[in-house]
Scaffold this motif. Structure first.
Motif, PDB file in Angstrom:
ATOM      1  N   ILE A  13       4.356 -12.273  12.444  1.00 53.47           N
ATOM      2  CA  ILE A  13       4.269 -11.425  11.261  1.00 53.47           C
ATOM      3  C   ILE A  13       5.453 -10.807  10.387  1.00 53.47           C
ATOM      4  CG2 ILE A  13       3.132  -8.948  10.610  1.00 53.47           C
ATOM      5  CD1 ILE A  13       1.671  -9.226  13.171  1.00 53.47           C
ATOM      6  N   PRO A  14       5.691 -11.396   9.436  1.00 55.77           N
ATOM      7  CA  PRO A  14       6.751 -10.811   8.515  1.00 55.77           C
ATOM      8  C   PRO A  14       7.209  -9.663   8.474  1.00 55.77           C
ATOM      9  CG  PRO A  14       5.133 -11.767   7.264  1.00 55.77           C
ATOM     10  CD  PRO A  14       4.606 -11.976   8.455  1.00 55.77           C
ATOM     11  N   ARG A  15       8.526  -9.134   8.517  1.00 58.19           N
ATOM     12  CA  ARG A  15       8.748  -7.791   8.105  1.00 58.19           C
ATOM     13  C   ARG A  15       8.090  -7.308   6.881  1.00 58.19           C
ATOM     14  NH1 ARG A  15      13.903  -8.289  11.635  1.00 58.19           N
ATOM     15  NH2 ARG A  15      13.129  -7.066  13.293  1.00 58.19           N
ATOM     16  N   GLN A  16       7.540  -6.157   6.723  1.00 61.16           N
ATOM     17  CA  GLN A  16       7.133  -5.695   5.383  1.00 61.16           C
ATOM     18  C   GLN A  16       6.016  -6.653   5.117  1.00 61.16           C
ATOM     19  OE1 GLN A  16      10.942  -4.760   3.282  1.00 61.16           O
ATOM     20  NE2 GLN A  16       9.939  -2.862   3.061  1.00 61.16           N
ATOM     21  N   GLY A  17       5.290  -7.304   5.746  1.00 60.11           N
ATOM     22  CA  GLY A  17       4.176  -7.947   5.515  1.00 60.11           C
ATOM     23  C   GLY A  17       2.963  -8.069   6.351  1.00 60.11           C
ATOM     24  N   ALA A  18       2.001  -8.792   6.543  1.00 57.31           N
ATOM     25  CA  ALA A  18       0.981  -8.849   7.316  1.00 57.31           C
ATOM     26  C   ALA A  18       0.334 -10.034   7.374  1.00 57.31           C
ATOM     27  CB  ALA A  18      -0.056  -7.991   6.511  1.00 57.31           C
ATOM     28  N   ARG A  19      -0.652  -9.895   8.589  1.00 54.01           N
ATOM     29  CA  ARG A  19      -1.415 -11.242   9.000  1.00 54.01           C
ATOM     30  C   ARG A  19      -2.721 -10.581   8.996  1.00 54.01           C
ATOM     31  NH1 ARG A  19       1.806 -13.583   7.173  1.00 54.01           N
ATOM     32  NH2 ARG A  19       3.489 -15.170   7.996  1.00 54.01           N
ATOM     33  N   VAL A  20      -3.814 -11.517   9.025  1.00 52.49           N
ATOM     34  CA  VAL A  20      -5.216 -11.234   9.050  1.00 52.49           C
ATOM     35  C   VAL A  20      -5.898 -11.709  10.343  1.00 52.49           C
ATOM     36  CG1 VAL A  20      -7.555 -11.459   7.900  1.00 52.49           C
ATOM     37  CG2 VAL A  20      -5.440 -11.205   6.600  1.00 52.49           C
ATOM     38  N   VAL A  21      -6.711 -10.940  11.070  1.00 55.81           N
ATOM     39  CA  VAL A  21      -7.432 -11.186  12.218  1.00 55.81           C
ATOM     40  C   VAL A  21      -8.920 -11.353  11.731  1.00 55.81           C
ATOM     41  CG1 VAL A  21      -8.029 -10.700  14.696  1.00 55.81           C
ATOM     42  CG2 VAL A  21      -5.854 -10.442  13.962  1.00 55.81           C
ATOM     43  N   VAL A  57       3.947  -3.442   1.479  1.00 57.01           N
ATOM     44  CA  VAL A  57       4.338  -2.629   2.591  1.00 57.01           C
ATOM     45  C   VAL A  57       5.442  -1.913   2.175  1.00 57.01           C
ATOM     46  CG1 VAL A  57       4.623  -2.548   4.948  1.00 57.01           C
ATOM     47  CG2 VAL A  57       3.121  -4.159   3.898  1.00 57.01           C
ATOM     48  N   HIS A  58       5.553  -0.688   2.166  1.00 55.48           N
ATOM     49  CA  HIS A  58       6.820   0.114   1.972  1.00 55.48           C
ATOM     50  C   HIS A  58       6.735   1.189   2.983  1.00 55.48           C
ATOM     51  CE1 HIS A  58       3.950   2.577  -0.761  1.00 55.48           C
ATOM     52  NE2 HIS A  58       3.549   1.183  -0.818  1.00 55.48           N
ATOM     53  N   GLY A  59       7.573   1.319   3.693  1.00 60.74           N
ATOM     54  CA  GLY A  59       7.653   2.422   4.738  1.00 60.74           C
ATOM     55  C   GLY A  59       6.468   2.089   5.714  1.00 60.74           C
ATOM     56  N   THR A  60       5.837   3.086   5.816  1.00 60.65           N
ATOM     57  CA  THR A  60       4.682   3.117   6.611  1.00 60.65           C
ATOM     58  C   THR A  60       3.196   3.199   5.783  1.00 60.65           C
ATOM     59  OG1 THR A  60       4.382   5.387   7.180  1.00 60.65           O
ATOM     60  CG2 THR A  60       5.597   3.947   8.664  1.00 60.65           C
ATOM     61  N   SER A  61       3.530   2.640   4.579  1.00 57.45           N
ATOM     62  CA  SER A  61       2.203   2.460   3.809  1.00 57.45           C
ATOM     63  C   SER A  61       1.989   1.089   3.052  1.00 57.45           C
ATOM     64  CB  SER A  61       2.300   3.774   2.529  1.00 57.45           C
ATOM     65  OG  SER A  61       2.748   4.682   2.845  1.00 57.45           O
ATOM     66  N   VAL A  62       0.881   0.996   2.560  1.00 56.65           N
ATOM     67  CA  VAL A  62       0.728  -0.239   1.974  1.00 56.65           C
ATOM     68  C   VAL A  62      -0.029   0.116   0.539  1.00 56.65           C
ATOM     69  CG1 VAL A  62      -1.558  -0.725   3.080  1.00 56.65           C
ATOM     70  CG2 VAL A  62      -0.406  -2.680   2.030  1.00 56.65           C
ATOM     71  N   THR A  63       0.393  -0.811  -0.189  1.00 52.66           N
ATOM     72  CA  THR A  63      -0.495  -0.483  -2.002  1.00 52.66           C
ATOM     73  C   THR A  63      -1.101  -1.713  -2.055  1.00 52.66           C
ATOM     74  OG1 THR A  63       1.978   0.645  -2.401  1.00 52.66           O
ATOM     75  CG2 THR A  63       0.308  -0.368  -4.377  1.00 52.66           C
ATOM     76  N   CYS A  64      -2.455  -1.359  -2.531  1.00 52.24           N
ATOM     77  CA  CYS A  64      -3.570  -2.372  -2.774  1.00 52.24           C
ATOM     78  C   CYS A  64      -3.076  -3.365  -3.774  1.00 52.24           C
ATOM     79  CB  CYS A  64      -4.710  -1.538  -3.109  1.00 52.24           C
ATOM     80  SG  CYS A  64      -6.345  -2.918  -3.656  1.00 52.24           S
ATOM     81  N   VAL A  70      -2.728   3.489  -2.612  1.00 48.89           N
ATOM     82  CA  VAL A  70      -1.770   3.410  -1.670  1.00 48.89           C
ATOM     83  C   VAL A  70      -2.582   4.139  -0.132  1.00 48.89           C
ATOM     84  CG1 VAL A  70       0.396   4.250  -0.753  1.00 48.89           C
ATOM     85  CG2 VAL A  70       0.350   3.721  -3.022  1.00 48.89           C
ATOM     86  N   PHE A  71      -2.390   3.491   0.745  1.00 42.96           N
ATOM     87  CA  PHE A  71      -2.687   3.913   2.292  1.00 42.96           C
ATOM     88  C   PHE A  71      -1.680   4.068   3.135  1.00 42.96           C
ATOM     89  CE2 PHE A  71      -5.927   1.551  -0.139  1.00 42.96           C
ATOM     90  CZ  PHE A  71      -7.176   2.389   0.290  1.00 42.96           C
ATOM     91  N   ASP A  72      -1.939   5.316   3.822  1.00 44.90           N
ATOM     92  CA  ASP A  72      -1.022   5.200   4.802  1.00 44.90           C
ATOM     93  C   ASP A  72      -1.320   4.530   5.978  1.00 44.90           C
ATOM     94  OD1 ASP A  72      -0.175   6.545   7.617  1.00 44.90           O
ATOM     95  OD2 ASP A  72       0.831   8.279   6.292  1.00 44.90           O
ATOM     96  N   LEU A  73      -0.535   3.620   6.706  1.00 47.39           N
ATOM     97  CA  LEU A  73      -1.073   2.780   7.674  1.00 47.39           C
ATOM     98  C   LEU A  73      -1.260   3.493   9.076  1.00 47.39           C
ATOM     99  CD1 LEU A  73       1.724  -0.151   6.917  1.00 47.39           C
ATOM    100  CD2 LEU A  73      -0.863  -0.168   6.714  1.00 47.39           C
ATOM    101  N   LEU A  77      -5.501   6.939   5.655  1.00 47.75           N
ATOM    102  CA  LEU A  77      -5.969   7.705   4.486  1.00 47.75           C
ATOM    103  C   LEU A  77      -5.236   7.556   3.460  1.00 47.75           C
ATOM    104  CD1 LEU A  77      -5.980  11.371   6.115  1.00 47.75           C
ATOM    105  CD2 LEU A  77      -7.817   9.810   5.687  1.00 47.75           C
ATOM    106  N   SER A  78      -5.968   7.527   2.073  1.00 47.99           N
ATOM    107  CA  SER A  78      -5.285   7.318   1.006  1.00 47.99           C
ATOM    108  C   SER A  78      -4.044   8.279   0.827  1.00 47.99           C
ATOM    109  CB  SER A  78      -6.146   7.119  -0.386  1.00 47.99           C
ATOM    110  OG  SER A  78      -6.727   8.429  -0.431  1.00 47.99           O
TER     111      SER A  78
END
Length: 111
Positions: A13-21, A57-64, A70-73, A77-78
């Motif tokens: 999983i890349p830093r500041q990134g994601a993978r899907v399960v 991904v920024h900090g512990t949030s992700v922007t759609c 923006v959602f807090d990971l 919550l938005s």
């Protein structure tokens, strides 16, 4: 592993990134922050069904990626003026491996 399943190496999983399960109940996005925190949430924005795994991904949030909601990971919550939430999943890292709470997934599929 006490109800957790091994899904990937942390380095997959890349830093500041994601993978899907992919699960029978839908897709889960596994996020890694710049400081190696790992979070798991539904991979679908409740507003326009955007794939959150493709967001920024920024900090512990992700922007759609579709409309900048923006959602807090950590909470699901938005953040800000938008209202909404995504489901969170228990996830942890052990010995460089990412583990997802399989029991929670089983309970979700029985609901």
């Amino acid at each position: 592993m006490n109800g957790f399943i091994d899904i990937a190496a942390l380095d997959d999983i890349p830093r500041q990134g994601a993978r899907v399960v992919k699960t029978p109940q839908g897709c889960i996005a596994i996020f890694r922050t710049a400081d190696d925190q790992v979070f798991a949430i539904d991979d679908r924005c409740p507003h326009k069904a955007g794939p959150l795994s493709e967001g920024i991904v920024h900090g512990t949030s992700v922007t759609c990626p579709l409309h900048a909601m923006v959602f807090d990971l950590a909470t699901g919550l938005s953040v800000g003026a938008d209202e909404g939430a995504v489901r969170r999943y228990a996830v942890r890292v052990e010995a460089g491996r990412v583990l997802l709470d399989a029991e929670f997934l089983l309970r979700r599929s029985a609901a």
